[in-house]
Design a protein around this motif. Structure first.
Motif, PDB file in Angstrom:
ATOM      1  N   SER A  65       0.952  -1.208   0.431  1.00 53.44           N
ATOM      2  CA  SER A  65      -0.439  -0.185  -0.163  1.00 53.44           C
ATOM      3  C   SER A  65       0.525   1.041  -0.041  1.00 53.44           C
ATOM      4  CB  SER A  65      -0.753   0.304   1.344  1.00 53.44           C
ATOM      5  OG  SER A  65      -1.454  -0.643   1.488  1.00 53.44           O
ATOM      6  N   GLU A  78      -7.491  -3.504  -7.942  1.00 56.82           N
ATOM      7  CA  GLU A  78      -7.134  -4.566  -7.571  1.00 56.82           C
ATOM      8  C   GLU A  78      -7.438  -5.101  -8.271  1.00 56.82           C
ATOM      9  OE1 GLU A  78      -6.354  -6.267  -2.676  1.00 56.82           O
ATOM     10  OE2 GLU A  78      -9.161  -5.649  -3.609  1.00 56.82           O
ATOM     11  N   GLN A  86      -6.892  -6.101   1.813  1.00 61.73           N
ATOM     12  CA  GLN A  86      -6.095  -4.797   1.214  1.00 61.73           C
ATOM     13  C   GLN A  86      -6.591  -3.891   0.532  1.00 61.73           C
ATOM     14  OE1 GLN A  86      -1.931  -4.746  -0.066  1.00 61.73           O
ATOM     15  NE2 GLN A  86      -3.210  -2.826   0.020  1.00 61.73           N
ATOM     16  N   THR A  87      -8.083  -4.608  -0.263  1.00 60.50           N
ATOM     17  CA  THR A  87      -8.898  -3.904  -0.537  1.00 60.50           C
ATOM     18  C   THR A  87      -9.560  -3.094   0.540  1.00 60.50           C
ATOM     19  OG1 THR A  87      -9.857  -5.567  -1.398  1.00 60.50           O
ATOM     20  CG2 THR A  87     -11.197  -3.834  -1.862  1.00 60.50           C
ATOM     21  N   LEU A  90      -6.941  -0.349   0.891  1.00 61.58           N
ATOM     22  CA  LEU A  90      -6.511   0.968  -0.418  1.00 61.58           C
ATOM     23  C   LEU A  90      -8.173   1.976  -0.473  1.00 61.58           C
ATOM     24  CD1 LEU A  90      -5.843  -1.996  -2.488  1.00 61.58           C
ATOM     25  CD2 LEU A  90      -4.824  -0.134  -2.243  1.00 61.58           C
ATOM     26  N   THR A  99     -12.141  -3.796  -7.550  1.00 59.18           N
ATOM     27  CA  THR A  99     -11.495  -5.127  -7.402  1.00 59.18           C
ATOM     28  C   THR A  99     -12.338  -6.235  -8.341  1.00 59.18           C
ATOM     29  OG1 THR A  99     -10.760  -6.231  -5.639  1.00 59.18           O
ATOM     30  CG2 THR A  99     -13.153  -5.258  -5.183  1.00 59.18           C
ATOM     31  N   THR A 145      -2.289  -9.361  -5.813  1.00 58.23           N
ATOM     32  CA  THR A 145      -2.015  -9.669  -4.172  1.00 58.23           C
ATOM     33  C   THR A 145      -1.931 -11.923  -4.882  1.00 58.23           C
ATOM     34  OG1 THR A 145      -5.021  -9.907  -4.391  1.00 58.23           O
ATOM     35  CG2 THR A 145      -3.556  -7.931  -3.407  1.00 58.23           C
TER      36      THR A 145
END
Length: 211
Positions: A65, A78, A86-87, A90, A99, A145
């Motif tokens: 990030s 993403e 992680q989403t 972000l 995503t 990812t």
């Protein structure tokens, strides 16, 4: 380790972006792992989330990030929603997050989870992440990812001039490298920086790659 405790740990490990640290601190990683993994969610380790996929360790999430250098006005793509951790990071750092997840069960679970947590700036797609999201392109930043063996050409083409992509590259049984790629002006090759060796699950699909 509490949420702020995790951020303090990451700061000691070298994460400097205060916005990234605040985003990590505002989330409970326990919300993004299966119930039987919640006791381990405080540890700085990757954890299985089912379907052969994992949630990355918090340090790697923070590092990736931070490497995007987001300021809050960006549109981010993403690749690999996974459980949505992680989403969520972000979504706290950028204006919009698009995503893509190829595993239907993970995609739908992450959608429900992020909606429940109140994230309204995330857009979801089920499908081959290596193909990106061409209708929503170009993106200010792209993050993956999961690791392709080579950089997918479609993703590079969907990155704005001057935009940054952070992506692990390499075969599953070989050394993978986390790369930061900056797309330059027409006629110039992308600038590639090697950040650190990593181990990610392979990217499924992978479309066509850069030569």
């Amino acid at each position: 380790m509490g949420d702020w405790g995790r951020a303090e740990y990451l700061a000691r490990e070298g994460i400097r972006d205060r916005r990234v640290l605040a985003a990590i601190a505002s989330l409970s990683r326990e919300d993004f792992v299966p119930a039987h993994e919640r006791d381990a969610a405080q540890e700085d380790v990757p954890l299985p989330i089912g379907h052969g996929q994992t949630i990355s360790q918090p340090y790697v999430v923070a590092l990736m990030s931070e490497a995007l250098r987001l300021r809050g006005c960006e549109r981010v793509l993403e690749i690999g929603t996974g459980s949505g951790y992680q989403t969520a990071v972000l979504a706290l750092l950028a204006r919009e997050v698009f995503t893509v997840e190829i595993v239907r069960e993970l995609a739908r679970g992450a959608r429900r989870r992020l909606h429940r947590l109140g994230f309204g700036n995330v857009f979801f797609r089920e499908g081959d992440g290596a193909l990106g999201w061409p209708e929503a392109a170009p993106f200010d930043a792209i993050i993956a990812t999961a690791a392709p063996e080579e950089i997918p050409r479609a993703l590079l083409n969907q990155l704005k001039r001057g935009g940054r992509m952070v992506i692990p590259v390499g075969a599953m049984n070989e050394t993978q490298e986390l790369l930061r790629i900056r797309r330059g002006m027409p006629g110039l090759l992308p600038r590639v920086e090697r950040l650190l060796p990593v181990r990610f699950v392979p990217m499924t699909g992978q479309g066509s790659s850069m030569s």
